[in-house]
Design a protein around this motif. Sequence first.
Motif, PDB file in Angstrom:
ATOM      1  N   VAL A  18      27.896  66.167  34.271  1.00 35.17           N
ATOM      2  CA  VAL A  18      28.672  64.920  34.238  1.00 35.17           C
ATOM      3  C   VAL A  18      27.765  63.750  33.902  1.00 35.17           C
ATOM      4  O   VAL A  18      28.126  62.869  33.106  1.00 35.17           O
ATOM      5  CB  VAL A  18      29.375  64.692  35.598  1.00 35.17           C
ATOM      6  CG1 VAL A  18      30.022  63.308  35.632  1.00 35.17           C
ATOM      7  CG2 VAL A  18      30.436  65.762  35.829  1.00 35.17           C
ATOM      8  N   LYS A 105      38.942  69.109  39.650  1.00 33.42           N
ATOM      9  CA  LYS A 105      38.121  70.063  38.915  1.00 33.42           C
ATOM     10  C   LYS A 105      38.931  71.334  38.684  1.00 33.42           C
ATOM     11  O   LYS A 105      39.675  71.746  39.585  1.00 33.42           O
ATOM     12  CB  LYS A 105      36.858  70.408  39.713  1.00 33.42           C
ATOM     13  CG  LYS A 105      35.989  69.227  40.091  1.00 33.42           C
ATOM     14  CD  LYS A 105      34.858  69.696  41.003  1.00 33.42           C
ATOM     15  CE  LYS A 105      34.021  68.555  41.518  1.00 33.42           C
ATOM     16  NZ  LYS A 105      32.989  68.999  42.472  1.00 33.42           N
ATOM     17  N   PRO A 109      36.108  66.050  30.394  1.00 34.66           N
ATOM     18  CA  PRO A 109      35.174  64.917  30.448  1.00 34.66           C
ATOM     19  C   PRO A 109      35.706  63.660  29.759  1.00 34.66           C
ATOM     20  O   PRO A 109      35.428  62.535  30.200  1.00 34.66           O
ATOM     21  CB  PRO A 109      33.929  65.450  29.728  1.00 34.66           C
ATOM     22  CG  PRO A 109      34.011  66.935  29.897  1.00 34.66           C
ATOM     23  CD  PRO A 109      35.471  67.248  29.835  1.00 34.66           C
TER      24      PRO A 109
END
Length: 230
Positions: A18, A105, A109
């Motif tokens: 991330v 999750k 992204p």
Amino acid sequence: MAGQLLLVDDEPGLREAVKAYLEEEGFTVHVASNAREGWELLQQISPELVISDIMMPQVDGYQFLKQMREDPRFESLPVVFLTARGMTSDRIQGYNAGADAYISKPFDPDELVAIVSNILARRAVVSKSASDGETPDIADMARQIAEIRAMLTQRGSIAQTPAPIKIDFTPREQSVLELVAEGLMNKEIARRLDTSVRNVEKYVSRLFSKTGTNSRTELVRYALEHGLAK
């Protein structure tokens, strides 16, 4: 949109992935592996937004968010929950706790970037609106400081203080403190010191931390009572 972010997640692989993706999009990302590390970093870097996991050892995301919301310095700081807990009840709990967004999750992204960018863009609009109407705040702050000075003078606190206490301020922090004590707001201080409003906000936040105060009025009172500002 560039911005400074704090990412708190106890999964090393996800945390680094991330971080790398957000940095590719132009963000500056600071990382912490748990909420305790996140709290320490939060006070050092003054991020514009926090992305936090919920399921973490010792202090979970909900407790971390509660700690932020109870601190005047971070009560309005945007927080995005990034977590494997995706039930509707989990989302409701997150929003009730004060989260600004909730991403389950696994996630895309690009969705994370879009949400973060949108929150920061709206925050910038609100900040601009607030700064455009800053004059009444300056007058109100000047009135409050005048009242504090009058109270301290009446009590003889300024004259009778035996000696100033010693706090390790940097030269810039001391300059900001003096200007806050004059009743100037962040925008005016930024102009006086030829810096950005964001930098002034960071210095004021550090002053709160070093003096144990939670508002500008408390900071000025503390500074005057202890000989830290004239």
